[in-house]
Design an enzyme around this catalytic site. Structure first.
Site, PDB file in Angstrom:
ATOM      1  N   HIS A 173      -0.513   6.829   4.237  1.00 11.33           N
ATOM      2  CA  HIS A 173       0.849   6.518   4.679  1.00 11.33           C
ATOM      3  C   HIS A 173       1.762   7.653   4.223  1.00 11.33           C
ATOM      4  CE1 HIS A 173      -0.526   2.463   5.563  1.00 11.33           C
ATOM      5  NE2 HIS A 173      -0.971   2.346   4.335  1.00 11.33           N
ATOM      6  N   ALA A 198       0.804  -1.219   0.000  1.00  9.73           N
ATOM      7  CA  ALA A 198       0.000   0.000   0.000  1.00  9.73           C
ATOM      8  C   ALA A 198       0.838   1.271   0.000  1.00  9.73           C
ATOM      9  CB  ALA A 198      -0.928  -0.017   1.211  1.00  9.73           C
ATOM     10  N   ASN A 208       2.222  -4.019   7.674  1.00  7.50           N
ATOM     11  CA  ASN A 208       3.169  -4.679   6.757  1.00  7.50           C
ATOM     12  C   ASN A 208       3.956  -3.652   5.948  1.00  7.50           C
ATOM     13  OD1 ASN A 208       2.696  -7.766   6.732  1.00  7.50           O
ATOM     14  ND2 ASN A 208       0.651  -6.885   6.835  1.00  7.50           N
TER      15      ASN A 208
HETATM   16  N1  NDP Z   1       1.919  -5.346   2.211  1.00 10.48           N
HETATM   17  C1  NDP Z   1       0.873  -4.538   2.372  1.00 10.48           C
HETATM   18  O1  NDP Z   1       0.922  -3.318   2.097  1.00 10.48           O
HETATM   19  C2  NDP Z   1      -0.400  -5.101   2.856  1.00 10.48           C
HETATM   20  C3  NDP Z   1      -0.460  -6.387   3.337  1.00 10.48           C
HETATM   21  N2  NDP Z   1      -1.632  -6.904   3.767  1.00 10.48           N
HETATM   22  C4  NDP Z   1      -1.628  -8.259   4.312  1.00 10.48           C
HETATM   23  O2  NDP Z   1      -2.061  -9.177   3.311  1.00 10.48           O
HETATM   24  C5  NDP Z   1      -2.690 -10.289   3.930  1.00 10.48           C
HETATM   25  C6  NDP Z   1      -4.040 -10.568   3.267  1.00 10.48           C
HETATM   26  O3  NDP Z   1      -4.873  -9.435   3.398  1.00 10.48           O
HETATM   27  P1  NDP Z   1      -6.477  -9.528   3.255  1.00 10.48           P
HETATM   28  O4  NDP Z   1      -6.823 -10.360   2.075  1.00 10.48           O
HETATM   29  O5  NDP Z   1      -6.997  -8.149   3.353  1.00 10.48           O
HETATM   30  O6  NDP Z   1      -6.839 -10.321   4.583  1.00 10.48           O
HETATM   31  P2  NDP Z   1      -8.193 -11.080   4.933  1.00 10.48           P
HETATM   32  O7  NDP Z   1      -8.238 -11.172   6.414  1.00 10.48           O
HETATM   33  O8  NDP Z   1      -9.330 -10.491   4.203  1.00 10.48           O
HETATM   34  O9  NDP Z   1      -7.957 -12.550   4.323  1.00 10.48           O
HETATM   35  C7  NDP Z   1      -7.012 -13.458   4.832  1.00 10.48           C
HETATM   36  C8  NDP Z   1      -7.429 -14.842   4.378  1.00 10.48           C
HETATM   37  O10 NDP Z   1      -6.420 -15.802   4.728  1.00 10.48           O
HETATM   38  C9  NDP Z   1      -7.032 -16.894   5.402  1.00 10.48           C
HETATM   39  N3  NDP Z   1      -6.042 -17.497   6.295  1.00 10.48           N
HETATM   40  C10 NDP Z   1      -5.626 -17.055   7.496  1.00 10.48           C
HETATM   41  N4  NDP Z   1      -4.662 -17.885   7.988  1.00 10.48           N
HETATM   42  C11 NDP Z   1      -4.506 -18.863   7.068  1.00 10.48           C
HETATM   43  C12 NDP Z   1      -3.687 -20.015   7.004  1.00 10.48           C
HETATM   44  N5  NDP Z   1      -2.825 -20.313   7.972  1.00 10.48           N
HETATM   45  N6  NDP Z   1      -3.799 -20.821   5.926  1.00 10.48           N
HETATM   46  C13 NDP Z   1      -4.655 -20.532   4.933  1.00 10.48           C
HETATM   47  N7  NDP Z   1      -5.469 -19.457   4.935  1.00 10.48           N
HETATM   48  C14 NDP Z   1      -5.387 -18.631   5.992  1.00 10.48           C
HETATM   49  C15 NDP Z   1      -8.183 -16.271   6.133  1.00 10.48           C
HETATM   50  O11 NDP Z   1      -9.100 -17.251   6.549  1.00 10.48           O
HETATM   51  P3  NDP Z   1     -10.141 -16.930   7.779  1.00 10.48           P
HETATM   52  O12 NDP Z   1     -11.181 -16.038   7.158  1.00 10.48           O
HETATM   53  O13 NDP Z   1     -10.629 -18.275   8.150  1.00 10.48           O
HETATM   54  O14 NDP Z   1      -9.339 -16.244   8.838  1.00 10.48           O
HETATM   55  C16 NDP Z   1      -8.720 -15.339   5.037  1.00 10.48           C
HETATM   56  O15 NDP Z   1      -9.442 -16.060   4.062  1.00 10.48           O
HETATM   57  C17 NDP Z   1      -2.798  -9.925   5.426  1.00 10.48           C
HETATM   58  O16 NDP Z   1      -1.729 -10.506   6.151  1.00 10.48           O
HETATM   59  C18 NDP Z   1      -2.646  -8.421   5.435  1.00 10.48           C
HETATM   60  O17 NDP Z   1      -2.149  -7.943   6.659  1.00 10.48           O
HETATM   61  C19 NDP Z   1      -2.786  -6.199   3.643  1.00 10.48           C
HETATM   62  C20 NDP Z   1      -2.778  -4.921   3.175  1.00 10.48           C
HETATM   63  C21 NDP Z   1      -1.572  -4.256   2.815  1.00 10.48           C
HETATM   64  O1  OAA Z   2      -3.576  -1.618   3.692  1.00 10.50           O
HETATM   65  C1  OAA Z   2      -2.814  -0.783   4.204  1.00 10.50           C
HETATM   66  O2  OAA Z   2      -2.950   0.460   4.059  1.00 10.50           O
HETATM   67  C2  OAA Z   2      -1.623  -1.225   4.990  1.00 10.50           C
HETATM   68  C3  OAA Z   2      -1.786  -2.447   5.755  1.00 10.50           C
HETATM   69  O3  OAA Z   2      -2.846  -2.871   6.137  1.00 10.50           O
HETATM   70  C4  OAA Z   2      -0.557  -3.165   6.080  1.00 10.50           C
HETATM   71  O4  OAA Z   2       0.523  -2.672   5.760  1.00 10.50           O
HETATM   72  O5  OAA Z   2      -0.622  -4.256   6.672  1.00 10.50           O
END
Ligand code: NDP
Ligand code: OAA
Length: 260
Positions: free
Chosen positions: A212, A124, A182
């Site tokens: 951010h 992001a 993250n």
């Molecule tokens: N790098 C960046 O800038 C950003 C990173 N992120 C990260 O990306 C990831 C995904 O985001 P988002 O899609 O919004 O998250 P969500 O919470 O919407 O989706 C996560 C999914 O992963 C599943 N899950 C959790 N643990 C496991 C596991 N051990 N094995 C398999 N499936 C699993 C969850 O299942 P259940 O519903 O059962 O929990 C859910 O379906 C997160 O870690 C988030 O923090 C997000 C935004 C920005």
């Molecule tokens: O989505 C965003 O703005 C950032 C976020 O959640 C992350 O870095 O985990």
């Protein structure tokens, strides 16, 4: 390119739609997915014509070339090594997992031995190219990020009034907010490391965007960059740009002329 997906939440669903239905990545298809909730897996499998991998072992045995993680930091800690050992490349959304230097080095060694790659999308934020260029001869002095989100997007945030929830290093921030910051770790990896990257997290009931603000300074000069992210339509916690950056990473992989 055959892709496998871990996680069926916001980003996972977006990728299934963009890749399998809208065909935004030429010659690519998500052939199967593994997610925690079986009901959700069945629904996504039906809607997007992808196989269900009930466990990661069956995903490892599949003929996917590359695995996209869109789950959690814990899932990266648990599965990344075996994915790379199986000869598949990996795209990581939960980049916070790589804040741990030992874990990072371990995955790097596996990649070298197995000729596999890890792709870390910019998520992001932006500005990573500036930090990488600035530190190439070691003259990057300071990097910080201020993240401002609505309270619904942050755990334990009060609904009334602005509040600084955290101020400290990226290493500490990701320990306390593994689902929300993250961005500070991708910034650390491009710049000065998680111990030396400053983070402030502000909960703001007036905020409509996930913003951010990145500041950096070094012998190159100064960087000041603000990204005002619209959230994904179904989830205020995740910025839309984070999902788009995964598509961009997949596209970069095949580019013969790479920008940046
Ligand atoms: N790098 C960046 O800038 C950003 C990173 N992120 C990260 O990306 C990831 C995904 O985001 P988002 O899609 O919004 O998250 P969500 O919470 O919407 O989706 C996560 C999914 O992963 C599943 N899950 C959790 N643990 C496991 C596991 N051990 N094995 C398999 N499936 C699993 C969850 O299942 P259940 O519903 O059962 O929990 C859910 O379906 C997160 O870690 C988030 O923090 C997000 C935004 C920005
Ligand atoms: O989505 C965003 O703005 C950032 C976020 O959640 C992350 O870095 O985990």
């Amino acid at each position: 390119m055959k892709l496998a997906l871990i996680g069926g939440g916001n980003i996972g669903r977006f990728l299934l739609q963009s890749i399998n239905i809208d065909c935004l990545i030429p010659n690519a298809k998500i052939i199967g997915l593994h997610t925690r909730c079986q009901e959700q897996a069945k629904e996504l499998s039906r809607e997007f014509e992808a196989e269900i991998f009930e466990d990661v072992e069956s995903l490892l045995k599949s003929d996917a070339d590359l695995v996209i993680e869109a789950a959690t930091v814990e899932a990266v800690e648990e599965y990344a090594a075996s994915i790379l050992l199986s000869g598949k490349d990996l795209v990581v959304s939960s980049v916070g997992a790589l804040a741990d230097r030992e874990f990072y080095k371990c995955l790097e060694e596996i990649c070298i031995l197995n000729n596999t790659k890890i792709h870390l999308p910019s998520g992001a934020i932006g500005g990573l190219d500036v930090l990488k260029a600035a530190k190439s001869i070691g003259e990057l002095d300071s990097v910080s990020i201020i993240t401002r989100k609505p309270p619904q997007a942050l755990p334990g945030a009060p609904l009334d009034g602005e509040k600084v929830l955290f101020e400290g290093s990226a290493a500490e921030a990701i320990r306390l907010f593994p689902k929300n910051i993250n961005v500070s770790i991708i910034l650390s990896l491009a710049g000065l490391g998680a111990e030396n990257t400053g983070v402030k997290i502000i909960s703001d009931p007036a905020a409509r965007k996930n913003s951010h603000t990145i500041e950096a300074a070094g012998s190159f000069g100064k960087l000041s960059l603000q990204v005002e992210n619209d959230p994904m339509p179904n989830n205020p916690k995740t910025s839309y740009l984070a999902a788009l950056s995964i598509l961009a990473s997949l596209k970069n992989r095949d580019e013969m002329i790479r920008v940046g």
